[in-house]
Structure formats: structure tokens, C-alpha cells
Design a protein around this motif. Structure first.
Motif, PDB file in Angstrom:
ATOM      1  N   MET A   1       0.852  -1.192   0.000  1.00 35.01           N
ATOM      2  CA  MET A   1       0.000   0.000   0.000  1.00 35.01           C
ATOM      3  C   MET A   1       0.880   1.232   0.000  1.00 35.01           C
ATOM      4  N   SER A   2       0.551   2.230  -0.831  1.00 36.49           N
ATOM      5  CA  SER A   2       1.381   3.416  -0.948  1.00 36.49           C
ATOM      6  C   SER A   2       1.288   4.258   0.312  1.00 36.49           C
ATOM      7  N   ASP A   3       2.437   4.827   0.730  1.00 38.77           N
ATOM      8  CA  ASP A   3       2.420   5.745   1.863  1.00 38.77           C
ATOM      9  C   ASP A   3       2.252   7.189   1.406  1.00 38.77           C
ATOM     10  N   LYS A   4       2.035   7.384   0.095  1.00 39.95           N
ATOM     11  CA  LYS A   4       1.817   8.725  -0.439  1.00 39.95           C
ATOM     12  C   LYS A   4       0.403   9.182  -0.097  1.00 39.95           C
ATOM     13  N   PRO A   5       0.220  10.456   0.201  1.00 36.01           N
ATOM     14  CA  PRO A   5      -1.130  10.948   0.469  1.00 36.01           C
ATOM     15  C   PRO A   5      -2.003  10.875  -0.770  1.00 36.01           C
ATOM     16  N   ALA A   6      -3.303  10.627  -0.565  1.00 33.42           N
ATOM     17  CA  ALA A   6      -4.265  10.674  -1.664  1.00 33.42           C
ATOM     18  C   ALA A   6      -4.494  12.138  -2.025  1.00 33.42           C
ATOM     19  N   ILE A   7      -4.472  12.417  -3.323  1.00 32.97           N
ATOM     20  CA  ILE A   7      -4.528  13.796  -3.808  1.00 32.97           C
ATOM     21  C   ILE A   7      -5.844  14.048  -4.525  1.00 32.97           C
ATOM     22  N   GLY A   8      -6.455  15.161  -4.236  1.00 35.87           N
ATOM     23  CA  GLY A   8      -7.571  15.667  -5.017  1.00 35.87           C
ATOM     24  C   GLY A   8      -7.124  16.924  -5.734  1.00 35.87           C
ATOM     25  N   ILE A   9      -7.596  17.126  -6.952  1.00 36.57           N
ATOM     26  CA  ILE A   9      -7.250  18.345  -7.670  1.00 36.57           C
ATOM     27  C   ILE A   9      -8.484  18.922  -8.347  1.00 36.57           C
ATOM     28  N   VAL A  10      -8.726  20.183  -8.089  1.00 33.91           N
ATOM     29  CA  VAL A  10      -9.810  20.925  -8.733  1.00 33.91           C
ATOM     30  C   VAL A  10      -9.196  21.829  -9.792  1.00 33.91           C
ATOM     31  N   GLY A  11      -9.639  21.648 -11.031  1.00 33.00           N
ATOM     32  CA  GLY A  11      -9.131  22.448 -12.139  1.00 33.00           C
ATOM     33  C   GLY A  11      -8.240  21.639 -13.048  1.00 33.00           C
ATOM     34  N   LEU A  12      -8.736  21.333 -14.254  1.00 30.43           N
ATOM     35  CA  LEU A  12      -7.990  20.516 -15.218  1.00 30.43           C
ATOM     36  C   LEU A  12      -7.720  21.314 -16.489  1.00 30.43           C
ATOM     37  N   GLY A  13      -7.332  22.564 -16.297  1.00 29.06           N
ATOM     38  CA  GLY A  13      -7.002  23.420 -17.422  1.00 29.06           C
ATOM     39  C   GLY A  13      -5.596  23.184 -17.923  1.00 29.06           C
ATOM     40  N   ILE A  14      -5.036  24.200 -18.547  1.00 30.73           N
ATOM     41  CA  ILE A  14      -3.714  24.088 -19.171  1.00 30.73           C
ATOM     42  C   ILE A  14      -2.644  23.670 -18.166  1.00 30.73           C
ATOM     43  N   MET A  15      -2.760  24.107 -16.921  1.00 27.92           N
ATOM     44  CA  MET A  15      -1.773  23.752 -15.898  1.00 27.92           C
ATOM     45  C   MET A  15      -2.249  22.615 -15.003  1.00 27.92           C
ATOM     46  N   GLY A  16      -3.528  22.615 -14.647  1.00 27.22           N
ATOM     47  CA  GLY A  16      -4.018  21.610 -13.719  1.00 27.22           C
ATOM     48  C   GLY A  16      -3.941  20.194 -14.241  1.00 27.22           C
ATOM     49  N   ALA A  17      -4.290  20.000 -15.519  1.00 21.25           N
ATOM     50  CA  ALA A  17      -4.249  18.652 -16.091  1.00 21.25           C
ATOM     51  C   ALA A  17      -2.846  18.056 -16.063  1.00 21.25           C
ATOM     52  N   PRO A  18      -1.802  18.779 -16.515  1.00 17.35           N
ATOM     53  CA  PRO A  18      -0.472  18.176 -16.445  1.00 17.35           C
ATOM     54  C   PRO A  18       0.023  17.943 -15.016  1.00 17.35           C
ATOM     55  N   VAL A  19      -0.389  18.775 -14.059  1.00 14.97           N
ATOM     56  CA  VAL A  19      -0.038  18.513 -12.658  1.00 14.97           C
ATOM     57  C   VAL A  19      -0.657  17.188 -12.218  1.00 14.97           C
ATOM     58  N   ALA A  20      -1.928  16.980 -12.561  1.00 13.06           N
ATOM     59  CA  ALA A  20      -2.597  15.724 -12.205  1.00 13.06           C
ATOM     60  C   ALA A  20      -1.896  14.523 -12.842  1.00 13.06           C
ATOM     61  N   LEU A  21      -1.530  14.647 -14.110  1.00  9.12           N
ATOM     62  CA  LEU A  21      -0.851  13.549 -14.806  1.00  9.12           C
ATOM     63  C   LEU A  21       0.518  13.262 -14.202  1.00  9.12           C
ATOM     64  N   ASN A  22       1.226  14.310 -13.855  1.00 11.55           N
ATOM     65  CA  ASN A  22       2.541  14.141 -13.235  1.00 11.55           C
ATOM     66  C   ASN A  22       2.434  13.362 -11.931  1.00 11.55           C
ATOM     67  N   LEU A  23       1.484  13.760 -11.076  1.00  3.17           N
ATOM     68  CA  LEU A  23       1.361  13.096  -9.780  1.00  3.17           C
ATOM     69  C   LEU A  23       0.886  11.653  -9.936  1.00  3.17           C
ATOM     70  N   ALA A  24      -0.032  11.419 -10.869  1.00  4.92           N
ATOM     71  CA  ALA A  24      -0.482  10.043 -11.109  1.00  4.92           C
ATOM     72  C   ALA A  24       0.672   9.168 -11.570  1.00  4.92           C
ATOM     73  N   SER A  25       1.546   9.729 -12.409  1.00  8.38           N
ATOM     74  CA  SER A  25       2.689   8.956 -12.915  1.00  8.38           C
ATOM     75  C   SER A  25       3.710   8.672 -11.823  1.00  8.38           C
TER      76      SER A  25
END
Length: 292
Positions: free
Chosen positions: A1-25
Motif C-alpha cells: 500500500m502506498s504511503d503517499k497521500p491521496a490527492i484531489g485536484i480541482v481544475g484541469l485546465g492548461i496547468m491543472g491537467a499536467p499537474v494531475a498527470l505528473n502526480l499520477a505517474s
């Protein structure tokens, strides 16, 4: 089980979407919400889950990231009818990656803490979509220093240059200065390009000639070159964003009772361009100087 915190992100615009993808990766469990549901298409195939509201997102994560446009959107996400505060909280921290006014940031964060008990860091980002995807953003962070230190690992997965700037609101104050530099230089690069053309100098040689000298900068190498090539489709960022940020600079200068004519001129000129061009590439302000 990952010890990383679960992340929520509001906003999937030009910056938000790549931040979400980076963290998922990087192995984080990421859940997202965006006002326009179709923006979820940008991240849904990369393991990012969907929440039906900010309130639901708040219930699914340990830390909520916000990447929205302006003070009103930030307040609605945090304190609106379906905002974080309406959730039956699991999350204990908001990190605001968007650019908001320092005064609104402090006001919203303090009211939010009174209502939920949750902490808040203002951590506006700078760098662009590709650095966001790579985790190479610059983050300027304000808030309680102990909270910053507890969250530093996550912040450094988002940005390769992370600086704690001081108490709550300090990140946004620093971002105002950042946007003043950027906004003034958008206008300067546009005027530089027009001047080079009028003077009969090959515009393509200017970044080459000045590289490594005192006048060199990433704005010269990236934004001027983009303007020179008339390379605006698809947009890398939107004019409405730069215009909004420059309006925030103008407001901040007023609050400090400062007269800064160079910055104010850039605010005015960019505002002239942004009328009717909100969704144009932010660098296409160079078209303001084109001769027929």
C-alpha cells in the motif's frame, strides 16, 4: 500500500491537467473535479479518478490541490454550496496552486480554517504546461512553516524549485511580482520584435546574437521566438490569464499605494489586446504591433 497521500485536484485546465498527470505517474492516487466535465478527458486514461463535486473530492483525499481562475472561483471551490467545506472531511490541507490575490487568499483561507479546521498553503506555480507535466515547476509557498515542511515532499514532486516565502499570502505576493516581470516582458518582447522588423534587422538572429549576454532570458528565447514565428496555435496559455494576473498586479500596487508607471503601462496595453482575444495565446499580444 502506498504511503503517499491521496490527492484531489480541482481544475484541469492548461496547468491543472499536467499537474494531475505528473502526480499520477509518480504513484499518487489522484481524484479530479472540473466545472466542465469534458476536461476530465485530458486525464481519465492515466488513472485519475473523477469526483462529482469539490465536496465529494474533499471526502476522498488527504490533500486537495486547487488550480482555478481567480478569487471568485477559489472561494466557491472552498466555501460554496458544493465546495470543500460542504464535504464530510477527510482532507486536512488545501494547497492553492492558482494565482489569487493575496488579500483574498488570506480571507478565504482563514474562513475555511474556522469552518473546517483544515490548513492552507498558497503555492502559486510558474513554468508552463510542459514543466507541470514533468514536475519542474517553480512554486512560491506561503503558510505555516511546519505545514510546509510536512508537505515538502509532495511540493517537490510538483516543482523542482520550491521556496518557502513566509506566512499565509506570501506565495501570492511573490507571484504578483513574478507576473509583473512576465507581463511587462510580454509587452517588451512584442515591441522588440516590431522594432527589429522596422529597423531592418533579421528578427531570427536576435535570440542567437544575445544568447549568454546580459539581455538574454528565457522570455527572449521562448516568448520572443514564439512571437517571431507567429506560433500561437494551439495556445500554450491564454491571454485571459495574463490579463487577469496583470489586473491583480494593478490592484496590489494600489493597495501598497505605489506609483509604478512601467508596470501600469504594460497592464493597460495587455488589457487593450485581451479585449476580444481572451482565448488567444498569451504571446499573440505581438499582433497588437503588426503593421498592415
Amino acid at each position: 500500500m502506498s504511503d503517499k497521500p491521496a490527492i484531489g485536484i480541482v481544475g484541469l485546465g492548461i496547468m491543472g491537467a499536467p499537474v494531475a498527470l505528473n502526480l499520477a505517474s509518480r504513484g499518487y492516487k489522484v481524484t479530479a473535479w472540473n466545472l466542465e466535465r469534458e476536461y476530465y478527458d485530458r486525464v481519465k486514461d492515466e488513472g485519475v479518478a473523477w469526483a462529482e463535486s469539490p465536496a465529494e473530492l474533499w471526502e476522498t483525499c488527504d490533500i486537495a490541490l486547487v488550480c482555478v481562475l481567480g478569487d471568485d472561483a477559489l472561494e466557491d471551490v472552498a466555501l460554496g454550496d458544493n465546495g470543500f467545506a460542504a464535504g464530510q472531511g477527510r482532507a486536512k490541507l488545501v494547497i492553492d496552486l492558482s494565482t489569487s490575490s493575496p488579500s483574498a487568499t488570506v480571507d478565504i483561507a482563514e474562513r475555511f480554517k474556522d469552518k473546517t479546521g483544515a490548513d492552507w498553503l498558497d503555492a502559486p506555480m510558474s513554468g508552463g504546461p510542459q514543466p507541470a507535466r514533468e514536475g519542474n515547476l517553480a512554486l512560491m509557498v506561503g503558510g505555516d512553516e511546519a505545514v510546509f515542511k510536512r508537505t515538502e515532499t509532495l511540493l517537490r514532486d510538483i516543482g523542482s524549485n520550491v521556496t518557502y516565502m513566509g506566512p499565509l499570502g506570501s506565495g501570492q505576493k511573490t507571484k504578483v511580482l513574478n507576473q509583473a516581470i512576465v507581463g511587462v516582458n510580454y509587452i517588451l518582447m512584442a515591441e522588440l520584435l516590431a522594432t527589429a522588423k522596422a529597423a531592418g534587422i533579421d528578427p531570427k538572429l536576435l535570440p542567437v546574437c544575445l544568447k549568454g549576454g546580459l539581455a538574454d532570458s528565457s522570455i527572449l528565447q521562448r516568448i520572443y521566438t514564439q512571437m517571431m514565428n507567429d506560433d500561437f496555435d494551439p495556445p500554450r496559455s491564454y491571454a485571459r490569464q495574463v490579463n487577469k494576473d496583470l489586473k491583480s498586479v494593478h490592484k496590489f500596487l494600489g493597495e501598497l499605494d505605489l506609483d509604478m508607471p512601467m508596470i501600469e503601462l504594460a497592464v493597460t496595453r495587455y488589457g487593450e489586446f485581451a479585449k476580444g482575444n481572451d482565448m488567444a495565446d498569451s504571446a499573440s499580444v505581438s499582433r497588437l504591433y503588426q503593421r498592415d
